[in-house]
Each structure stands twice: as structure tokens, then as C-alpha cells.
Scaffold this active site. Structure first.
Site, PDB file in Angstrom:
ATOM      1  N   ASP A  29       0.848  -1.203   0.000  1.00 36.94           N
ATOM      2  CA  ASP A  29       0.000   0.000   0.000  1.00 36.94           C
ATOM      3  C   ASP A  29       0.875   1.242   0.000  1.00 36.94           C
ATOM      4  O   ASP A  29       1.016   1.934   1.018  1.00 36.94           O
ATOM      5  CB  ASP A  29      -0.947  -0.042   1.207  1.00 36.94           C
ATOM      6  CG  ASP A  29      -1.984  -1.146   1.076  1.00 36.94           C
ATOM      7  OD1 ASP A  29      -2.328  -1.511  -0.073  1.00 36.94           O
ATOM      8  OD2 ASP A  29      -2.449  -1.658   2.105  1.00 36.94           O
ATOM      9  N   LYS A  51       0.662  -8.160  -2.382  1.00 42.58           N
ATOM     10  CA  LYS A  51      -0.693  -7.708  -2.699  1.00 42.58           C
ATOM     11  C   LYS A  51      -0.629  -6.304  -3.302  1.00 42.58           C
ATOM     12  O   LYS A  51      -0.089  -5.387  -2.707  1.00 42.58           O
ATOM     13  CB  LYS A  51      -1.561  -7.682  -1.441  1.00 42.58           C
ATOM     14  CG  LYS A  51      -3.015  -7.284  -1.718  1.00 42.58           C
ATOM     15  CD  LYS A  51      -3.891  -7.515  -0.515  1.00 42.58           C
ATOM     16  CE  LYS A  51      -3.954  -6.336   0.416  1.00 42.58           C
ATOM     17  NZ  LYS A  51      -4.774  -5.226  -0.081  1.00 42.58           N
ATOM     18  N   ASP A  77      -5.791  -6.754  -5.388  1.00 37.37           N
ATOM     19  CA  ASP A  77      -6.900  -6.484  -4.455  1.00 37.37           C
ATOM     20  C   ASP A  77      -7.655  -5.223  -4.857  1.00 37.37           C
ATOM     21  O   ASP A  77      -7.646  -4.221  -4.153  1.00 37.37           O
ATOM     22  CB  ASP A  77      -6.331  -6.359  -3.033  1.00 37.37           C
ATOM     23  CG  ASP A  77      -7.424  -6.328  -1.973  1.00 37.37           C
ATOM     24  OD1 ASP A  77      -8.551  -6.764  -2.265  1.00 37.37           O
ATOM     25  OD2 ASP A  77      -7.130  -5.875  -0.850  1.00 37.37           O
ATOM     26  N   LYS A  79     -10.930  -5.317  -5.492  1.00 39.83           N
ATOM     27  CA  LYS A  79     -12.299  -5.469  -4.928  1.00 39.83           C
ATOM     28  C   LYS A  79     -13.379  -4.973  -5.886  1.00 39.83           C
ATOM     29  O   LYS A  79     -14.142  -4.050  -5.566  1.00 39.83           O
ATOM     30  CB  LYS A  79     -12.420  -4.714  -3.598  1.00 39.83           C
ATOM     31  CG  LYS A  79     -11.477  -5.195  -2.506  1.00 39.83           C
ATOM     32  CD  LYS A  79     -11.812  -4.557  -1.172  1.00 39.83           C
ATOM     33  CE  LYS A  79     -10.878  -4.969  -0.066  1.00 39.83           C
ATOM     34  NZ  LYS A  79      -9.499  -4.487  -0.203  1.00 39.83           N
ATOM     35  N   HIS A  81     -16.744  -4.386  -7.798  1.00 37.57           N
ATOM     36  CA  HIS A  81     -18.153  -4.419  -7.372  1.00 37.57           C
ATOM     37  C   HIS A  81     -18.909  -3.600  -8.404  1.00 37.57           C
ATOM     38  O   HIS A  81     -18.954  -2.371  -8.333  1.00 37.57           O
ATOM     39  CB  HIS A  81     -18.268  -3.787  -5.971  1.00 37.57           C
ATOM     40  CG  HIS A  81     -19.638  -3.921  -5.362  1.00 37.57           C
ATOM     41  ND1 HIS A  81     -19.872  -3.683  -4.035  1.00 37.57           N
ATOM     42  CD2 HIS A  81     -20.824  -4.270  -5.887  1.00 37.57           C
ATOM     43  CE1 HIS A  81     -21.148  -3.880  -3.764  1.00 37.57           C
ATOM     44  NE2 HIS A  81     -21.747  -4.231  -4.884  1.00 37.57           N
ATOM     45  N   ASP A  82     -19.469  -4.283  -9.405  1.00 36.63           N
ATOM     46  CA  ASP A  82     -20.099  -3.561 -10.518  1.00 36.63           C
ATOM     47  C   ASP A  82     -21.089  -4.518 -11.181  1.00 36.63           C
ATOM     48  O   ASP A  82     -21.317  -5.623 -10.678  1.00 36.63           O
ATOM     49  CB  ASP A  82     -18.995  -3.096 -11.497  1.00 36.63           C
ATOM     50  CG  ASP A  82     -19.358  -1.813 -12.235  1.00 36.63           C
ATOM     51  OD1 ASP A  82     -20.510  -1.717 -12.706  1.00 36.63           O
ATOM     52  OD2 ASP A  82     -18.497  -0.932 -12.344  1.00 36.63           O
ATOM     53  N   ILE A  83     -21.641  -4.132 -12.309  1.00 29.78           N
ATOM     54  CA  ILE A  83     -22.550  -5.049 -13.001  1.00 29.78           C
ATOM     55  C   ILE A  83     -21.734  -6.245 -13.500  1.00 29.78           C
ATOM     56  O   ILE A  83     -20.515  -6.133 -13.734  1.00 29.78           O
ATOM     57  CB  ILE A  83     -23.306  -4.357 -14.155  1.00 29.78           C
ATOM     58  CG1 ILE A  83     -22.324  -3.814 -15.199  1.00 29.78           C
ATOM     59  CG2 ILE A  83     -24.222  -3.267 -13.623  1.00 29.78           C
ATOM     60  CD1 ILE A  83     -23.003  -3.327 -16.480  1.00 29.78           C
ATOM     61  N   PRO A  84     -22.380  -7.417 -13.657  1.00 27.05           N
ATOM     62  CA  PRO A  84     -21.628  -8.634 -14.005  1.00 27.05           C
ATOM     63  C   PRO A  84     -20.729  -8.489 -15.230  1.00 27.05           C
ATOM     64  O   PRO A  84     -19.586  -8.947 -15.220  1.00 27.05           O
ATOM     65  CB  PRO A  84     -22.735  -9.677 -14.230  1.00 27.05           C
ATOM     66  CG  PRO A  84     -23.849  -9.225 -13.337  1.00 27.05           C
ATOM     67  CD  PRO A  84     -23.806  -7.709 -13.376  1.00 27.05           C
ATOM     68  N   THR A  86     -19.215  -5.836 -16.533  1.00 32.16           N
ATOM     69  CA  THR A  86     -18.037  -5.010 -16.255  1.00 32.16           C
ATOM     70  C   THR A  86     -17.040  -5.774 -15.385  1.00 32.16           C
ATOM     71  O   THR A  86     -15.824  -5.736 -15.619  1.00 32.16           O
ATOM     72  CB  THR A  86     -18.471  -3.693 -15.566  1.00 32.16           C
ATOM     73  OG1 THR A  86     -19.378  -3.028 -16.436  1.00 32.16           O
ATOM     74  CG2 THR A  86     -17.286  -2.797 -15.268  1.00 32.16           C
ATOM     75  N   THR A 141     -12.750  -5.614   7.183  1.00 34.48           N
ATOM     76  CA  THR A 141     -12.253  -5.741   8.559  1.00 34.48           C
ATOM     77  C   THR A 141     -12.300  -4.412   9.321  1.00 34.48           C
ATOM     78  O   THR A 141     -12.148  -4.388  10.528  1.00 34.48           O
ATOM     79  CB  THR A 141     -10.813  -6.278   8.544  1.00 34.48           C
ATOM     80  OG1 THR A 141     -10.092  -5.607   7.507  1.00 34.48           O
ATOM     81  CG2 THR A 141     -10.772  -7.746   8.258  1.00 34.48           C
ATOM     82  N   GLN A 215      -8.331  -0.872  11.565  1.00 33.43           N
ATOM     83  CA  GLN A 215      -8.833  -2.241  11.639  1.00 33.43           C
ATOM     84  C   GLN A 215      -9.601  -2.429  12.945  1.00 33.43           C
ATOM     85  O   GLN A 215      -9.108  -2.101  14.012  1.00 33.43           O
ATOM     86  CB  GLN A 215      -7.676  -3.249  11.571  1.00 33.43           C
ATOM     87  CG  GLN A 215      -6.876  -3.184  10.277  1.00 33.43           C
ATOM     88  CD  GLN A 215      -7.657  -3.658   9.056  1.00 33.43           C
ATOM     89  OE1 GLN A 215      -8.863  -3.927   9.137  1.00 33.43           O
ATOM     90  NE2 GLN A 215      -6.996  -3.749   7.920  1.00 33.43           N
ATOM     91  N   GLY A 235      -0.222  -5.424   6.066  1.00 30.38           N
ATOM     92  CA  GLY A 235       0.315  -4.237   5.413  1.00 30.38           C
ATOM     93  C   GLY A 235       1.201  -3.442   6.336  1.00 30.38           C
ATOM     94  O   GLY A 235       2.382  -3.742   6.525  1.00 30.38           O
ATOM     95  N   ARG A 236       0.610  -2.399   6.951  1.00 33.30           N
ATOM     96  CA  ARG A 236       1.377  -1.417   7.713  1.00 33.30           C
ATOM     97  C   ARG A 236       2.324  -1.986   8.764  1.00 33.30           C
ATOM     98  O   ARG A 236       3.451  -1.478   8.894  1.00 33.30           O
ATOM     99  CB  ARG A 236       0.416  -0.373   8.309  1.00 33.30           C
ATOM    100  CG  ARG A 236      -0.204   0.501   7.222  1.00 33.30           C
ATOM    101  CD  ARG A 236      -1.442   1.216   7.693  1.00 33.30           C
ATOM    102  NE  ARG A 236      -2.549   0.287   7.892  1.00 33.30           N
ATOM    103  CZ  ARG A 236      -3.780   0.656   8.228  1.00 33.30           C
ATOM    104  NH1 ARG A 236      -4.061   1.935   8.424  1.00 33.30           N
ATOM    105  NH2 ARG A 236      -4.737  -0.243   8.368  1.00 33.30           N
TER     106      ARG A 236
HETATM  107  O1  C5P Z   1      -2.091  -2.191   6.914  1.00 35.35           O
HETATM  108  P1  C5P Z   1      -3.018  -3.346   7.120  1.00 35.35           P
HETATM  109  O2  C5P Z   1      -2.352  -4.591   7.648  1.00 35.35           O
HETATM  110  O3  C5P Z   1      -4.247  -2.957   7.920  1.00 35.35           O
HETATM  111  O4  C5P Z   1      -3.501  -3.695   5.642  1.00 35.35           O
HETATM  112  C1  C5P Z   1      -4.532  -4.597   5.388  1.00 35.35           C
HETATM  113  C2  C5P Z   1      -4.693  -4.712   3.905  1.00 35.35           C
HETATM  114  O5  C5P Z   1      -5.732  -5.622   3.631  1.00 35.35           O
HETATM  115  C3  C5P Z   1      -5.056  -3.411   3.197  1.00 35.35           C
HETATM  116  O6  C5P Z   1      -4.362  -3.427   1.945  1.00 35.35           O
HETATM  117  C4  C5P Z   1      -6.541  -3.492   2.971  1.00 35.35           C
HETATM  118  O7  C5P Z   1      -6.934  -2.870   1.768  1.00 35.35           O
HETATM  119  C5  C5P Z   1      -6.758  -4.996   2.878  1.00 35.35           C
HETATM  120  N1  C5P Z   1      -8.069  -5.491   3.271  1.00 35.35           N
HETATM  121  C6  C5P Z   1      -8.643  -5.279   4.506  1.00 35.35           C
HETATM  122  N2  C5P Z   1      -9.896  -5.769   4.794  1.00 35.35           N
HETATM  123  C7  C5P Z   1     -10.557  -6.468   3.891  1.00 35.35           C
HETATM  124  C8  C5P Z   1      -9.985  -6.705   2.641  1.00 35.35           C
HETATM  125  C9  C5P Z   1      -8.718  -6.212   2.369  1.00 35.35           C
HETATM  126  O8  C5P Z   1      -8.008  -4.663   5.362  1.00 35.35           O
HETATM  127  N3  C5P Z   1     -11.745  -7.004   4.192  1.00 35.35           N
END
Ligand code: C5P
Length: 264
Positions: A29, A51, A77, A79, A81-84, A86, A141, A215, A235-236
Site C-alpha cells: 500500500d 498484494k 486487491d 475489490k 463491485h459492478d454489473i456482471p 463489467t 475488517t 482495523q 500491510g502497515r
Molecule cells: O495495513 P493493514 O495490515 O491494515 O492492511 C490490510 C490490507 O488488507 C489493506 O491493503 C486493505 O486494503 C486490505 N483489506 C482489509 N480488509 C478487507 C480486505 C482487504 O483490510 N476485508
């Protein structure tokens, strides 16, 4: 039918193996190709997946996938979310880029989910490679029960996850994304038929949530693995660590220990 040697010739690797590194995806990210390349360089060999999310893909596009793919499996990632139609066209395009896993929102409905899975299969067959795993995002999350109420979901997050897991199964989706808190529920509800991807891990080897972290339904990676998660997304806690490679190695160690607890 594809044989192992066909797969090897095409450079294909199984999504998950016993090696704990294949159960960890690091979320790149970051806002530039340069920053992503630097992280990939530091983490190469330490983790099995990178990712590429909405931020990096919006700025850099396919180049981000190509660079990451030289070092690990790639999880796109975005994600959808649109018409089938697309979503199907977008999934086909991502499949041609060679991603190994990609996300769509379960809330897009049965027809959209089915279209995504079919498009992945068809585009992969045309390109002569295995289809990427399509993972349906259940409940983000970052959302708690109050946030869900505001968008019209009356029950708890767990109830909504259960509903979306049933939908994913009915649509033939092979994987779902869920918070660490709902992994056991998904495993049990899907009778092991779904691969489970788990972002939002905190605590354990990577320490508690940092200030400003968004989160909400978090738990440790070890808890998620013991409950049946196939892929931990982090991520972070890794990308912002002073030493990302050693943070990743610590998390891989935690995942490996949790796996041996399961195997024992
Ligand atoms: O930095 P962190 O560990 O919170 O990053 C979590 C990663 O997972 C982010 O890239 C976020 O977009 C992704 N993610 C999420 N929850 C979801 C799906 C994906 O946090 N349900």
C-alpha cells in the site's frame, strides 16, 4: 489435463504450500512504483505473496503486477463491485496480466460472482494458464456492527459474513476474504470448501494496532491460522516497520508455529 511439468514450464506455482511464507501476503500500500519496488526488493524471498491494492494499481497499473510477479505470487486487491459484464471484463483483463488471486465484493450478488469466476476460467484457458483464485470480500475488517447498521445491515458482522459465505458457495466462488474473527465460522459453514484470506491481523509477532489504525475486527495471525485461514494479509505492521524484512520473518515464524500446532 495439466501435469506438474506443464505447470513448471509455465512458471506456475501452487497458491499455498506447507512453507509458511506461502501463507503470507504483504500489502504494497504505497503510492509509487519506486516505493513498491523498494519494498519488493527488501521482502523478496521472505514472503510468498505481494498484494497490489487500489492505490498502487491506480497509480502504476500493470507494471506493479509485473514487478511483483518476478519475486512472488501476486494478489490483485481491487475489490471489483459492478454489473456482471463489467466485472467479468475486468477479471479477464487481470487474468491476462497473470495475477494469482484477485478480489470482488460478495455484496455484488450471485450473478456478478458467477460472472467473475467464469471470466477467470475462460481467460485463463485462452491464455493457457491456471485460473486465478477469485476471492469474495465478505465484510471489510474495518467495519464494526455500528458501521454495518448505518449501511442497512441489521444483524451482527458475523451474521452478515455467514450470509455472504453462503452466497459465495452458491455462486461457485473458491475463496473468501474475512476478518480474523470470522475464520472459524467460515471454515465450519463452508465445510472446508473455501480458501480463506485474512487481513486485519494485529498483535502477536507484529505487535498491537498503531495509533490511527482503522482495523476493528482484528486478532493475531496465529489465531487466524489455527482457525483455518489459508492466507494472512499484512500491510502497515510490515511496510512501516524500521526493518520490513525482519518484521515479515517474525510473522512467518508465527504462522509456521501455528501451522505445526495444527499439524500436531
Ligand atoms: O495495513 P493493514 O495490515 O491494515 O492492511 C490490510 C490490507 O488488507 C489493506 O491493503 C486493505 O486494503 C486490505 N483489506 C482489509 N480488509 C478487507 C480486505 C482487504 O483490510 N476485508
Amino acid at each position: 489435463m495439466e501435469t506438474a511439468s506443464d505447470d513448471a514450464q509455465q512458471g506456475w506455482v501452487a497458491p499455498f504450500e506447507s512453507d509458511p511464507r506461502t501463507h503470507l501476503a504483504v500489502a504494497l500500500d504505497v503510492p509509487t512504483l519506486q516505493a513498491a519496488t523498494e519494498l519488493i526488493r527488501r521482502l523478496s524471498g521472505a514472503v510468498g505473496w505481494f498484494k497490489v491494492g487500489a492505490e498502487l494499481f491506480t497509480v502504476v497499473g500493470p507494471e506493479a503486477i509485473h514487478v511483483a510477479k518476478q519475486h512472488a505470487r501476486v494478489f490483485l486487491d481491487t475489490k471489483y463491485h459492478d454489473i456482471p459484464t463489467t466485472v467479468a471484463r475486468s477479471v479477464s483483463a487481470a487474468t491476462r496480466l497473470g495475477v494469482d488471486l484477485m478480489t470482488v465484493h460478495a455484496g455484488g450478488g450471485r450473478n456478478m460472482l458467477r460472472a467473475a469466476v467464469e471470466a477467470a476460467g475462460e481467460a485463463a484457458a485462452a491464455a493457457g494458464r491456471p485460473a486465478p483464485l477469485i476471492a469474495a470480500v465478505t465484510v471489510l475488517t474495518s467495519l464494526g456492527d455500528t458501521d454495518l447498521k448505518e449501511v442497512g445491515v441489521a444483524g451482527s458482522a458475523a451474521d452478515h459474513v455467514a450470509r455472504l459465505v453462503d452466497l459465495a458457495l452458491a455462486a461457485g466462488v473458491p475463496a473468501v476474504v474475512t476478518s480474523p474473527r470470522e475464520v472459524a465460522l467460515v471454515r465450519q459453514r463452508s465445510a472446508g470448501k473455501l480458501r480463506i484470506v485474512t487481513p486485519g491481523v494485529r498483535g502477536g509477532a507484529i505487535g498491537a494496532a498503531a495509533p490511527g489504525d482503522d482495523q476493528k475486527r482484528s486478532a493475531t495471525a496465529a489465531d487466524a491460522i489455527r482457525a483455518g485461514s489459508d492466507l494472512i494479509v499484512c500491510g502497515r505492521p510490515i511496510t512501516q516497520a524500521a526493518d520490513p524484512a525482519s518484521a515479515a520473518q517474525e510473522l512467518v515464524r508465527e504462522i509456521g508455529q501455528a501451522q505445526s500446532g495444527i499439524d500436531a
